[in-house]
Design a protein around this motif. Structure first.
Motif, PDB file in Angstrom:
ATOM      1  N   PHE A 164      -3.291   2.242   3.672  1.00 17.80           N
ATOM      2  CA  PHE A 164      -4.387   1.566   4.386  1.00 17.80           C
ATOM      3  C   PHE A 164      -4.238   0.064   4.156  1.00 17.80           C
ATOM      4  O   PHE A 164      -4.437  -0.426   3.042  1.00 17.80           O
TER       5      PHE A 164
ATOM      6  N   SER B 280      -2.132   4.466  -0.429  1.00 18.52           N
ATOM      7  CA  SER B 280      -3.106   4.812   0.630  1.00 18.52           C
ATOM      8  C   SER B 280      -2.556   4.569   2.032  1.00 18.52           C
ATOM      9  O   SER B 280      -3.052   5.154   2.992  1.00 18.52           O
TER      10      SER B 280
ATOM     11  N   THR C 195       0.821  -1.222   0.000  1.00 26.67           N
ATOM     12  CA  THR C 195       0.000   0.000   0.000  1.00 26.67           C
ATOM     13  C   THR C 195       0.855   1.273   0.000  1.00 26.67           C
ATOM     14  O   THR C 195       0.759   2.102   0.917  1.00 26.67           O
TER      15      THR C 195
ATOM     16  N   ALA D 207     -14.967  -2.475   6.711  1.00 21.72           N
ATOM     17  CA  ALA D 207     -16.067  -3.148   6.005  1.00 21.72           C
ATOM     18  C   ALA D 207     -15.697  -3.321   4.532  1.00 21.72           C
ATOM     19  O   ALA D 207     -15.000  -2.475   3.964  1.00 21.72           O
ATOM     20  N   PRO D 208     -16.158  -4.403   3.921  1.00 22.98           N
ATOM     21  CA  PRO D 208     -15.795  -4.651   2.519  1.00 22.98           C
ATOM     22  C   PRO D 208     -16.406  -3.621   1.568  1.00 22.98           C
ATOM     23  O   PRO D 208     -17.544  -3.179   1.769  1.00 22.98           O
ATOM     24  N   CYS D 209     -15.664  -3.258   0.548  1.00 25.79           N
ATOM     25  CA  CYS D 209     -16.168  -2.307  -0.451  1.00 25.79           C
ATOM     26  C   CYS D 209     -17.268  -2.971  -1.284  1.00 25.79           C
ATOM     27  O   CYS D 209     -17.459  -4.189  -1.247  1.00 25.79           O
TER      28      CYS D 209
ATOM     29  N   CYS E 120     -16.159  -5.841  -3.630  1.00 23.56           N
ATOM     30  CA  CYS E 120     -15.896  -7.103  -2.921  1.00 23.56           C
ATOM     31  C   CYS E 120     -17.196  -7.769  -2.487  1.00 23.56           C
ATOM     32  O   CYS E 120     -17.337  -8.991  -2.552  1.00 23.56           O
TER      33      CYS E 120
ATOM     34  N   THR F  19      -5.706  -1.769  -8.464  1.00 26.00           N
ATOM     35  CA  THR F  19      -5.625  -2.183  -7.053  1.00 26.00           C
ATOM     36  C   THR F  19      -6.605  -3.313  -6.758  1.00 26.00           C
ATOM     37  O   THR F  19      -7.759  -3.283  -7.184  1.00 26.00           O
TER      38      THR F  19
ATOM     39  N   VAL G 280      -5.025  -3.913   4.578  1.00 24.62           N
ATOM     40  CA  VAL G 280      -6.164  -4.803   4.823  1.00 24.62           C
ATOM     41  C   VAL G 280      -5.707  -6.253   4.695  1.00 24.62           C
ATOM     42  O   VAL G 280      -4.904  -6.591   3.823  1.00 24.62           O
TER      43      VAL G 280
ATOM     44  N   ASN H 209      -4.462  -6.554   0.464  1.00 25.67           N
ATOM     45  CA  ASN H 209      -4.674  -5.617  -0.650  1.00 25.67           C
ATOM     46  C   ASN H 209      -3.347  -5.328  -1.346  1.00 25.67           C
ATOM     47  O   ASN H 209      -2.277  -5.313  -0.721  1.00 25.67           O
TER      48      ASN H 209
ATOM     49  N   GLU I 263      -1.868  -2.607  -4.070  1.00 28.69           N
ATOM     50  CA  GLU I 263      -2.134  -1.358  -4.804  1.00 28.69           C
ATOM     51  C   GLU I 263      -1.279  -1.254  -6.063  1.00 28.69           C
ATOM     52  O   GLU I 263      -0.395  -2.083  -6.310  1.00 28.69           O
TER      53      GLU I 263
ATOM     54  N   CYS J  20      -8.404  -5.509  -3.687  1.00 23.45           N
ATOM     55  CA  CYS J  20      -8.681  -5.541  -2.245  1.00 23.45           C
ATOM     56  C   CYS J  20      -8.276  -6.892  -1.653  1.00 23.45           C
ATOM     57  O   CYS J  20      -8.214  -7.911  -2.359  1.00 23.45           O
ATOM     58  N   ALA J  21      -8.078  -6.909  -0.349  1.00 26.82           N
ATOM     59  CA  ALA J  21      -7.686  -8.128   0.367  1.00 26.82           C
ATOM     60  C   ALA J  21      -8.721  -9.250   0.185  1.00 26.82           C
ATOM     61  O   ALA J  21      -8.363 -10.411  -0.012  1.00 26.82           O
ATOM     62  N   GLU J  22      -9.990  -8.878   0.253  1.00 28.43           N
ATOM     63  CA  GLU J  22     -11.059  -9.882   0.146  1.00 28.43           C
ATOM     64  C   GLU J  22     -11.034 -10.555  -1.219  1.00 28.43           C
ATOM     65  O   GLU J  22     -11.164 -11.774  -1.339  1.00 28.43           O
TER      66      GLU J  22
HETATM   67  N1  THU Z   1      -9.437  -2.063   0.537  1.00 35.20           N
HETATM   68  C1  THU Z   1      -9.512  -3.406   0.740  1.00 35.20           C
HETATM   69  O1  THU Z   1      -8.501  -4.131   0.669  1.00 35.20           O
HETATM   70  N2  THU Z   1     -10.725  -3.939   1.020  1.00 35.20           N
HETATM   71  C2  THU Z   1     -11.881  -3.220   1.061  1.00 35.20           C
HETATM   72  O2  THU Z   1     -12.969  -3.788   1.003  1.00 35.20           O
HETATM   73  C3  THU Z   1     -11.805  -1.759   1.158  1.00 35.20           C
HETATM   74  C4  THU Z   1     -10.569  -1.171   0.578  1.00 35.20           C
HETATM   75  C5  THU Z   1      -8.124  -1.474   0.203  1.00 35.20           C
HETATM   76  C6  THU Z   1      -7.996  -1.005  -1.204  1.00 35.20           C
HETATM   77  C7  THU Z   1      -6.910   0.025  -1.069  1.00 35.20           C
HETATM   78  O3  THU Z   1      -5.647  -0.622  -1.177  1.00 35.20           O
HETATM   79  C8  THU Z   1      -7.067   0.573   0.336  1.00 35.20           C
HETATM   80  O4  THU Z   1      -7.866  -0.366   1.020  1.00 35.20           O
HETATM   81  C9  THU Z   1      -7.712   1.935   0.402  1.00 35.20           C
HETATM   82  O5  THU Z   1      -8.902   1.951  -0.294  1.00 35.20           O
END
Ligand code: THU
Length: 139
Positions: free
Chosen positions: A27, A25, A22, A91-93, A96, A54, A29, A45, A47, A56-58
């Protein structure tokens, strides 16, 4: 779900934070996905400088599992936070949630959001994605 298994999933998800990529961000996950027959797949995740690639982890966890032949799932545990510090539930986006909808029964698939082994909450996919559009709609 049994507490020991939930704690194992939380541990595995937290263990993924070290691999989370990452640079943009910051951020981080981590996720741990449980199959119907009790196997666990992890994900972080990942990026990208072009941003939109990018993952996501899920979805990393789902795509690892599906690419190994898995199709049936019971639960996913998700942890995340800025610089890997777990203060709130991640929480999942929407994307995801939609991927979960493809492979999981929304009434029974469990989404475990955690900030640690002592602090977690469990939701069904249906709670997080009401009236979701899935494979049944095209049947
Ligand atoms: N992210 C996830 O891995 N899972 C989610 O459901 C929400 C967002 C990641 C994507 C990106 O690398 C970072 O969080 C910021 O959005």
């Amino acid at each position: 779900m049994d507490r020991e298994l939930i704690e194992k999933m939380i541990d595995l998800a937290i263990g993924q934070l070290q691999y989370s990529y990452t640079p943009y961000s910051h951020f981080k996950v981590g996720a741990a996905l449980l199959t119907k027959d009790g196997k666990l797949y992890t994900g972080c995740n990942i990026e990208n400088a072009a941003y939109t690639p990018t993952n996501c982890a899920e979805r990393t966890a789902f795509f690892k599992a599906v690419s190994e032949g898995e199709r049936e799932f019971r639960a996913i545990c998700i942890v995340g936070g800025k610089d890997g510090v777990l203060t709130e539930y991640a929480a999942p986006c929407g994307v995801c949630r939609q991927v979960m909808m493809e492979f999981c029964n929304p009434e029974t698939f469990q989404i475990i959001l955690a900030t640690g082994k002592e602090q977690y909450e469990i939701f069904t996919l249906k709670e997080l994605l009401p009236m979701g559009f899935g494979p049944d709609n095209l049947a």
